[in-house]
Design a protein around this motif. Structure first.
Motif, PDB file in Angstrom:
ATOM      1  N   ASP A 264      -7.404  -3.094  -0.080  1.00 11.33           N
ATOM      2  CA  ASP A 264      -7.454  -2.338  -1.171  1.00 11.33           C
ATOM      3  C   ASP A 264      -5.805  -2.231  -1.869  1.00 11.33           C
ATOM      4  O   ASP A 264      -5.557  -2.603  -3.137  1.00 11.33           O
ATOM      5  N   LEU A 265      -5.099  -2.149  -0.640  1.00 14.63           N
ATOM      6  CA  LEU A 265      -3.514  -2.361  -1.352  1.00 14.63           C
ATOM      7  C   LEU A 265      -3.219  -3.470  -1.879  1.00 14.63           C
ATOM      8  O   LEU A 265      -2.782  -3.565  -2.914  1.00 14.63           O
ATOM      9  N   LEU A 266      -3.576  -4.431  -1.333  1.00 12.86           N
ATOM     10  CA  LEU A 266      -3.333  -5.884  -2.022  1.00 12.86           C
ATOM     11  C   LEU A 266      -3.798  -6.203  -3.203  1.00 12.86           C
ATOM     12  O   LEU A 266      -3.150  -6.557  -4.337  1.00 12.86           O
ATOM     13  N   ASP A 267      -5.032  -5.726  -3.586  1.00  9.78           N
ATOM     14  CA  ASP A 267      -5.514  -5.862  -4.730  1.00  9.78           C
ATOM     15  C   ASP A 267      -5.001  -4.991  -5.682  1.00  9.78           C
ATOM     16  O   ASP A 267      -4.709  -5.131  -6.870  1.00  9.78           O
ATOM     17  N   ASP A 268      -4.688  -3.411  -5.326  1.00  7.92           N
ATOM     18  CA  ASP A 268      -3.782  -2.803  -6.025  1.00  7.92           C
ATOM     19  C   ASP A 268      -2.508  -3.545  -6.701  1.00  7.92           C
ATOM     20  O   ASP A 268      -2.199  -3.478  -7.724  1.00  7.92           O
TER      21      ASP A 268
END
Lengths: 447, 447
Positions: A264-268
Motif C-alpha cells: 500500500d505504501l509503495l503504491d501510495d
C-alpha cells in the motif's frame, strides 16, 4: 579428489572376508530404494544422480588412502593391492534425475562383482539420501509458490558442502537463483544476492547505505528495509530512486500483514512496479499461507536445507540377487533378508509409471525380470547410467529440471497437495508365479 | 582446495558497494551467537572450531574462482583484484571446541575491516550450524548410554562430506568409533565395522558367511545375527567359535525384548562373555529406554547425523560494533538491528561461566566490554583463535573431547536430562550504565 574413503569401514571388511572365502567375485545386483516416504508426503523427488556419477568416477584409492588403510591395519596388504587398482567395471541403471519416486521404486540397480558393487554402498546412499531429501522438500515449495520465484538461501544453515548440493537440488525442482556461489561455479545455477542488515548498520545512516547500494548496482537492486523502521526505509528507497526501485526485502514480522502495508505504501508513493520479496523462516506452509499476500518472490533458507522436517530419505542399498555359485557362468538367484518389518523383495527390478489416457499417473509398477508387454500407457522409468564401467547417463542440469516439471504434470491433483496424505499413486509390486495376482502396496504400507 | 566460494553472493555485493562508498575498511566486530536452543533442549555443544580454522586458512580466491566471479559479472574488475589478494588479517576469539553454549553465548567474535570480516559470514555459519547441531544431539546420546560405547554409523543418511564432519563432532562428545573412513584418515577418529546383511546373503548359507568372517577377523569379531532367524544365527556363531564369540549385532525388532532373549540364549550356550550390540534407528530416547536391557553397545546412525530433530542450530552472524567513521583512528561504536523479535545486543562481548563453590555452573554471564573483576568463581569462556590473521587456536581433537567431558561435569543435574525443559543455566546479559541491574534471560526467552 578421491571419494573412496567416504565409505563405511564395514564395506572393506566385507570385501576382505569375501576375498578370502572366494565369494568376492560372485556377480551381484544391489538395489537402492526406500520402504516409505516421510510421514504424510505424497511423493519423493530423485536427486543426486549427476553428483553420483561424478563421485563414481573419482572413486579410486590413491596412495594416501592406501597408506592410511594398510597402515592402520584396516585392510590386508593383499586387499590394499586390489583397492589400489579399483575401478568400477559394472553397470548402473536407475531413475533419471528430477523424476518422482514412491515406496519400492528401484532408484538404482547396481550390477557387478560383490567386491566392486558392495564398496559403493555408503557413497551412493549419502548422495541420494541427502539430495533427494532436499529436492523432495523443494518441490513442495515450488508448488506452493505457484510461479512466483523462490531464491535458495540456506547455505548458512547446513554443512558447507551440503549447501552446494542443496542449491543444485533446489534448482532441479524449479527454484530460482541460489545465494551459493560454489553452486554457480560448479553447476551453473544462477546466483543472486544484495545486502544483509550488517551493510545498513555499517553506514552512518540507512540512507547512506541505500545510496551506496544504489550507486553500485542501480535502481533495480533489492533494498532490505527492516533494519530500523520499515515505513521510513521504504520511503527512503523510493525517494532515492524517484519511484523506480526494483524491489524491497522484508525479513521479519508477520509477513502477510507487513507485505500488505508495504504494498500500500509503495503504491501510495507511486512505486507500483517495485516488487516485494519476503525471507523470514519460510517453508512450504508459510509460502502457501502467503498466497493472498502481495508478495512477488520468496527467499527460503533453513527449511530447504533441512528437508522441511525430513532431512534425509530412508533409502537403503540391498543385495537383491547374486550368482548361485562361484562359477563365473552361474545364473543369478534372487536373495532377500527375512527379518521382521524390514523384508526386501529379491531380484532385479523393472519400473514403469502407468499413465491413464489423460496422461495422468495411476500407479508405480515395479516387478522382477522383464517388464510386461505394453498394454498400458506405461513410461519406462529406468535409464542406463553406467555401462561396463563407463558413465553414459551424464546430462546438463537443465534436463533434470525439465524432467521434474514434466513428471509433476503427470501427478494426479490429489498428489499435488502439501497436506499430509497417502502416496499420490500406489506402488504395484508385481509378483510373478505365485497366484498370478499383483500385490498392491501404498498408503504408507511398508514393503 | 579453496573454500572461498562456499559463500553467499550477497557477501560480495556488500563488499563491492562498501568499497565504492569508502566504508569497506571501517573496523568492525561481528558476533556469531544463537537467540535460542532447539525447543526443549537444555544446552548446546560448540563444535566446528577446528574445522573453521582449517577452512579459514583455505579461504582464498584462486584464478578459477576469480575467473568465475568476474566472468559472470558478479564482481567488478577492481573487486576481483582485491579478492585475488584476500587473506584474513583480523582476529577471532570465541568459545573453545567441546564447551557448552546457551542462548546469547558469543561463540565467535570476529574483528577486522568490514570487507574481510563480512565475507566470512556464510562459511563460519555453515560449519558452526552443522557441527554444533550434531554435537548437541550426540552429547545427549552419550549421556543416556551411561558409559556403554556408541558407534557412529550415520554416514549413509547425510551428505557425504557432512558425514565426515558429523563423525568428528560425535567423537568430541564421547562417542566410540565411527564407521566413516574419511573421519579416520582426516581427524584420527577410530573406525570400526564388520558386516552387513548383504554379506550373509552373498554366501550359500549363514554358516558359510559367519565362517568366512571368523576366518578373516577371528573370534572377537561381531556377527550380524538377524538376516534370517536370530536364534539359529546365535547358535551358529557360538558353535563356530566354541563359545568364544566377541559380539553379536541385532538390527531389527523390539530391541529390549530381543536383547534379553539373545542374552539368555548366549548364557545358556555358555557364551557369557559375548557382547550384544544393537543398531536399529536409535536415538537418545531409545538409548535411555534400553537402560535395563542387556545391551553392551549401541550403533547410532540417522538420528545422529540429522541432529535428532534439530538438524541445524540457529546461529546468526551479526555486526555488533563498527568504527564511528572512515577515520582509521575512529573508536568503535556498538550497533544493533531494531526490528521486532530479532533484536541484537550491540558491542563486543565477554562471556563467563559462573560456578558455585561446588564447581557446578549457575549462570552464563555475557556482557559488553571488560569482564567484571572476579568476585565469583567464573570460568572465562573466550579463547584466542586467530590473532592478526594467524591461527593460534588449533588443537588436537582429543582436547575438545576432554573439554566436553569437563564442561558436562559442571552442568547441574537438572541440565543433564533429555526431557524437554528450560536451558540448564540462565544467561545473564549484563547491561552496564542504565539502571545498574543485570538483565537475566533464560527459560526459552529470546534475546
Amino acid at each position: 579428489m578421491s571419494t573412496a574413503l567416504l565409505t563405511d569401514h564395514y564395506e572393506l571388511t566385507m570385501v576382505e572376508a569375501a576375498m578370502r572365502a572366494g565369494t568376492a567375485w560372485r556377480r551381484c545386483v544391489f538395489e537402492l530404494f526406500s520402504r516409505r516416504l516421510p510421514e504424510g508426503r505424497r511423493y519423493g523427488v530423485v536427486a543426486g544422480v549427476g553428483r553420483m556419477l561424478e563421485a563414481l568416477e573419482e572413486f579410486r584409492f590413491d596412495p594416501a588412502e592406501i597408506d592410511f588403510l594398510a597402515g592402520r591395519g584396516i585392510v590386508s596388504r593383499e586387499m590394499a593391492d586390489w583397492l589400489a587398482g579399483y575401478r568400477f567395471t559394472g553397470s548402473v541403471h536407475g531413475y533419471a534425475e528430477g523424476d518422482l519416486y514412491f515406496p519400492g521404486s528401484p532408484l538404482l540397480t547396481v550390477e557387478g562383482s560383490f567386491a566392486e558393487a558392495c564398496i559403493l554402498e555408503t557413497l551412493l546412499l549419502s548422495i541420494y539420501n541427502h539430495d533427494s531429501a532436499i529436492a523432495s522438500a523443494a518441490s513442495r515449495m515450488v508448488m506452493m509458490a505457484e510461479g512466483r520465484p523462490i531464491i535458495e538461501m540456506g547455505s548458512r544453515r547446513t554443512h558447507e558442502e551440503a549447501a552446494v548440493a542443496a542449491a543444485r537440488a533446489a534448482w532441479i525442482t524449479g527454484f530460482g537463483p541460489t545465494s551459493n556461489l560454489a553452486a554457480g561455479m560448479r553447476y551453473g545455477v544462477p546466483t543472486s544476492g544484495t545486502a544483509a542488515h550488517s551493510f545498513t548498520l555499517l553506514h552512518d545512516s540507512e540512507e547512506a547505505a541505500f545510496a551506496a547500494q544504489l550507486e553500485t548496482f542501480g535502481g533495480q537492486t533489492t533494498l532490505l528495509v527492516d533494519t530500523y523502521d520499515i515505513d521510513a526505509a521504504v520511503r527512503t528507497g523510493v525517494r532515492l530512486t524517484d519511484g523506480q526501485l526494483g524491489a524491497v526485502r522484508i525479513d521479519s514480522g508477520d509477513l502477510a500483514i507487513v507485505a500488505r502495508q508495504v504494498r500500500d505504501l509503495l503504491d501510495d508513493l507511486g512505486a507500483t512496479k517495485t516488487r516485494i520479496i519476503v525471507t523470514s523462516d519460510l517453508d512450504e506452509w508459510q509460502i502457501a499461507a502467503l498466497r493472498g499476500a502481495p508478495v512477488d518472490g520468496f527467499g527460503v533458507g533453513t527449511s530447504l536445507v533441512t528437508g522441511s522436517g525430513a532431512p534425509t530419505c530412508s533409502f537403503v542399498y540391498k543385495l537383491v540377487a547374486r550368482a548361485a555359485s562361484d562359477d563365473p557362468e552361474a545364473p543369478l538367484v534372487p536373495v532377500a533378508k527375512k527379518s521382521s518389518h524390514k523384508s526386501t523383495v529379491g531380484g532385479r527390478k523393472y519400473a514403469l509409471r502407468r499413465l491413464g489416457p489423460d496422461g495422468i499417473a495411476t500407479a508405480e509398477v515395479v516387478g522382477v525380470g522383464q517388464p510386461p508387454t505394453a498394454d498400458h500407457d506405461d513410461r519406462d522409468l529406468i535409464v542406463p547410467l553406467v555401462v561396463d564401467g563407463t558413465v553414459v547417463g551424464a546430462e546438463p542440469l537443465e534436463a533434470a529440471r525439465a524432467r521434474h516439471q514434466a513428471a509433476m504434470q503427470e501427478l494426479p491433483l490429489s498428489g499435488r497437495r502439501i497436506s499430509r496424505g497417502d502416496q499420490a499413486i500406489p506402488t504395484i509390486m508385481v509378483h510373478h508365479g505365485s497366484d498370478g495376482s499383483d500385490a498392491v502396496l501404498g498408503g504408507g504400507l511398508e514393503l
